[in-house]
Design a protein around this motif. Structure first.
Motif, short mmCIF file in Angstrom:
data_model
loop_
_atom_site.label_atom_id
_atom_site.label_comp_id
_atom_site.label_asym_id
_atom_site.label_seq_id
_atom_site.Cartn_x
_atom_site.Cartn_y
_atom_site.Cartn_z
N ARG A 136 14.10 -4.40 17.30
CA ARG A 136 14.12 -5.02 15.97
C ARG A 136 14.16 -3.96 14.87
NH1 ARG A 136 14.08 -8.45 19.41
NH2 ARG A 136 16.19 -7.61 19.39
N LEU A 137 13.36 -2.92 15.01
CA LEU A 137 13.34 -1.89 13.98
C LEU A 137 14.66 -1.13 13.94
CD1 LEU A 137 9.74 -0.37 14.07
CD2 LEU A 137 10.64 -2.23 12.68
N ARG A 138 15.20 -0.83 15.10
CA ARG A 138 16.47 -0.11 15.13
C ARG A 138 17.59 -0.95 14.51
NH1 ARG A 138 16.92 4.44 18.49
NH2 ARG A 138 15.66 3.58 20.18
N GLU A 139 17.58 -2.26 14.79
CA GLU A 139 18.58 -3.16 14.20
C GLU A 139 18.53 -3.15 12.68
OE1 GLU A 139 18.25 -6.34 17.92
OE2 GLU A 139 17.44 -6.85 15.95
N ASP A 140 17.34 -2.91 12.11
CA ASP A 140 17.17 -2.94 10.67
C ASP A 140 17.27 -1.56 10.03
OD1 ASP A 140 17.03 -5.65 10.58
OD2 ASP A 140 14.85 -5.76 10.42
N GLY A 141 17.74 -0.57 10.80
CA GLY A 141 18.04 0.74 10.25
C GLY A 141 16.89 1.72 10.20
N VAL A 142 15.77 1.40 10.82
CA VAL A 142 14.62 2.31 10.83
C VAL A 142 14.98 3.58 11.62
CG1 VAL A 142 12.29 2.59 11.76
CG2 VAL A 142 12.90 0.52 10.51
N VAL A 143 14.52 4.71 11.13
CA VAL A 143 14.74 5.99 11.79
C VAL A 143 13.56 6.28 12.71
CG1 VAL A 143 14.99 8.48 11.45
CG2 VAL A 143 16.12 6.88 9.88
N ILE A 144 13.80 6.22 14.01
CA ILE A 144 12.73 6.44 14.99
C ILE A 144 12.61 7.94 15.26
CG2 ILE A 144 11.94 5.97 17.34
CD1 ILE A 144 13.45 3.29 17.15
N LEU A 145 11.47 8.49 14.89
CA LEU A 145 11.24 9.92 15.02
C LEU A 145 10.74 10.32 16.39
CD1 LEU A 145 9.45 10.15 11.63
CD2 LEU A 145 11.30 11.70 12.21
N ALA A 146 9.86 9.48 16.97
CA ALA A 146 9.16 9.88 18.19
C ALA A 146 8.43 8.68 18.76
CB ALA A 146 8.15 11.01 17.88
N LYS A 147 7.94 8.86 19.97
CA LYS A 147 6.95 7.95 20.54
C LYS A 147 5.56 8.54 20.23
CE LYS A 147 8.44 4.97 22.70
NZ LYS A 147 8.87 4.85 24.11
N THR A 148 4.52 7.74 20.40
CA THR A 148 3.16 8.23 20.16
C THR A 148 2.34 8.13 21.44
OG1 THR A 148 2.64 6.03 19.24
CG2 THR A 148 3.04 7.83 17.69
#
Length: 486
Positions: A136-148
């Motif tokens: 969902r976040l990727r579909e909305d253009g969020v920039v994923i930096l890392a996992k935690t």
């Protein structure tokens, strides 16, 4: 929602002063900006997603050697995605959350990244696809930096892991960030971007949110689709402000067929955070009923919150404790046996890689009889009914998140005894069983400067209400401090 309408909403939101702006959201450092501020700046072309991503990467490069909150940090991929976001903003094709930096808890799959579940015992096999929250976040253009990072199998309220380095609390590096969303809590407090996602089955969002001084929402069970599903397990936002979490909920709650236990989708007014406290009936649950004694400074913070809400016009009444030793021990039996079912098939060599505390705890499940396991599962249902019965007559209930504040980083739990593993989750775990939404919002600090979490519990499915009261408390909390700098 069309991008234009979304931007109009968020421009209006960004002009409203957040109670936490004194803690850095209007800082010159872009790593500290809130999501509404970033969206408004992107829309005006005053700031670029590439600039923001570089600022967060610089923050990570400075803090991470001491904090150790991240797994699979990929700055090159983040910058690639930020450049694509920048082009969409420039061409008028921006998505709903385009360019906002985020991290995602390790156990929420992202395509191409292994999911070790915090333990050195699992093979490192790249995930085939994004789990629902990541998608969902990727579909909305969020920039994923890392996992935690997270502890072994997500079964500790700690940053201790056999696979990941020891995560620490940015307010005090000698202390634990909590868990199991350990890295997420630390990353949010440290300013690794505005958006972070954790998971919670007994307190794993709220405990690290409490101990790291950030906001965490355990939504109603099924509100945010997850994969894989499990009793009481949810994903939810962990952010510096309630408003940032509300923005995430607009995306995270969209449906996904992979979760057969999810709620029917509702287009709820996530961004409408106004609430009139006058006349609200608010319960105060000061005692958990079992477990560790309540720290006096935690008690004082919750009492202060109750007094402030009463002065604002709420009708405040005591809620008696309802969790029993039989309930908590039954849940412990069931979870031990579940953990042992995961661990038993491993080879002796792989089993030896598991964190000793977790292995000792799980081994307590191998001799349980079927009747004992069934009884333990039944106690989870008893807990469910007890939670609803104790809270349903109130609009909201407030309580401590935990009986203590952050404890030494090297410990697996506040007591650090695998035979007493859950003595600190009496305030949180029942709400997982009862499907109720509950948040942790900062309620102040100890004299030593450690954050204290205030839990806000709503009726079943009133996630928006919990966000609203949490947002109101942000502006009411008398003890707000700048975010920690490492």
């Amino acid at each position: 929602m069309a991008a234009g309408r979304f931007l109009e909403e968020n421009y209006a939101l960004s002009t409203q002063t957040s109670s936490y702006q004194t803690r850095g959201s209007s800082s010159a450092d872009l790593a500290d900006w809130s999501a509404p501020e970033l969206l408004e700046a992107f829309a005006r072309k005053a700031v670029s997603p590439v600039e923001v991503t570089k600022a967060v990467i610089a923050r990570i490069d400075t803090y991470e050697p001491r904090l150790q909150a991240l797994y699979a940090f990929d700055p090159d991929a983040a910058l690639r995605d930020a450049r694509a976001s920048e082009q969409r903003w420039m061409s008028g094709q921006a998505k709903a959350l385009d360019g906002i930096p985020a991290t995602i808890k390790e156990n929420i799959a992202t395509k191409g990244t292994p999911v070790p579940l915090g333990t050195a015992a699992r093979p490192l096999i790249p995930a085939a696809e994004d789990a629902p929250s990541a998608a969902r976040l990727r579909e909305d253009g969020v920039v994923i930096l890392a996992k935690t990072t997270m502890p072994d199998y997500g079964m500790l309220s700690s940053g201790l892991s056999s696979f990941h380095p020891l995560a620490r609390n940015p307010w005090d590096l000698s202390k634990n960030p909590g868990g199991s969303s350990a890295g997420a809590g630390a990353a949010a407090a440290a300013g690794y971007g505005p958006f972070h996602i954790g998971t919670d089955i007994g307190g794993s969002i709220r405990l690290p949110a409490s101990w790291c001084g950030v906001f965490g929402l355990k939504p109603s069970f099924g509100r945010i689709p997850i994969d894989p599903t499990y009793y009481g397990r949810v994903a939810g936002p962990m952010t510096r402000t309630v408003r940032d979490a509300a923005l995430m909920m607009k995306s995270l709650t969209r449906p996904d067929v992979r979760d057969p236990m999810s709620l029917p989708y509702q287009d709820l007014p996530w961004l409408d955070l106004d609430i009139d406290i006058k006349g609200l009936k608010i319960g105060v649950m000061m005692q958990a009923g079992i477990g560790m004694p309540l720290d006096p400074e935690v008690r004082e913070a919750v009492e202060r919150a109750a007094k402030a809400l009463a002065e604002a016009g709420a009708i405040v009444e005591e809620v008696p404790a309802f969790i029993t030793r039989e309930m908590l021990d039954g849940l412990d039996d069931f979870w031990r046996q579940r953990a042992w079912m995961d661990i038993a098939p491993l080879s002796d060599e792989d089993r030896a890689k598991i964190l000793p505390y977790i292995l000792q705890w799980a081994e307590g499940g191998k001799a349980l009889t079927g009747a004992e396991v069934y009884s333990g599962m039944n106690q989870m249902m008893v807990m469910r009914h007890a939670a609803v019965a104790a809270t349903h007559r109130f609009d909201f209930v407030i309580s401590p998140v935990a009986p203590c504040v952050a404890y030494p980083a090297e410990l697996a739990s506040p007591i650090h005894n695998p035979e007493e593993p859950f003595e600190h989750i009496g305030y949180t775990v029942a709400l997982n069983m009862s499907d109720q939404p509950a948040s942790s919002v900062n309620g102040g600090f100890t004299t030593a400067g450690l954050p204290i979490g205030l839990q806000i519990i709503g009726r079943r499915f009133d996630d928006v209400g919990v966000l609203r009261l949490s947002h109101a408390w942000e502006s009411m909390c008398p003890d707000r401090r700048p975010w920690p700098k490492l």
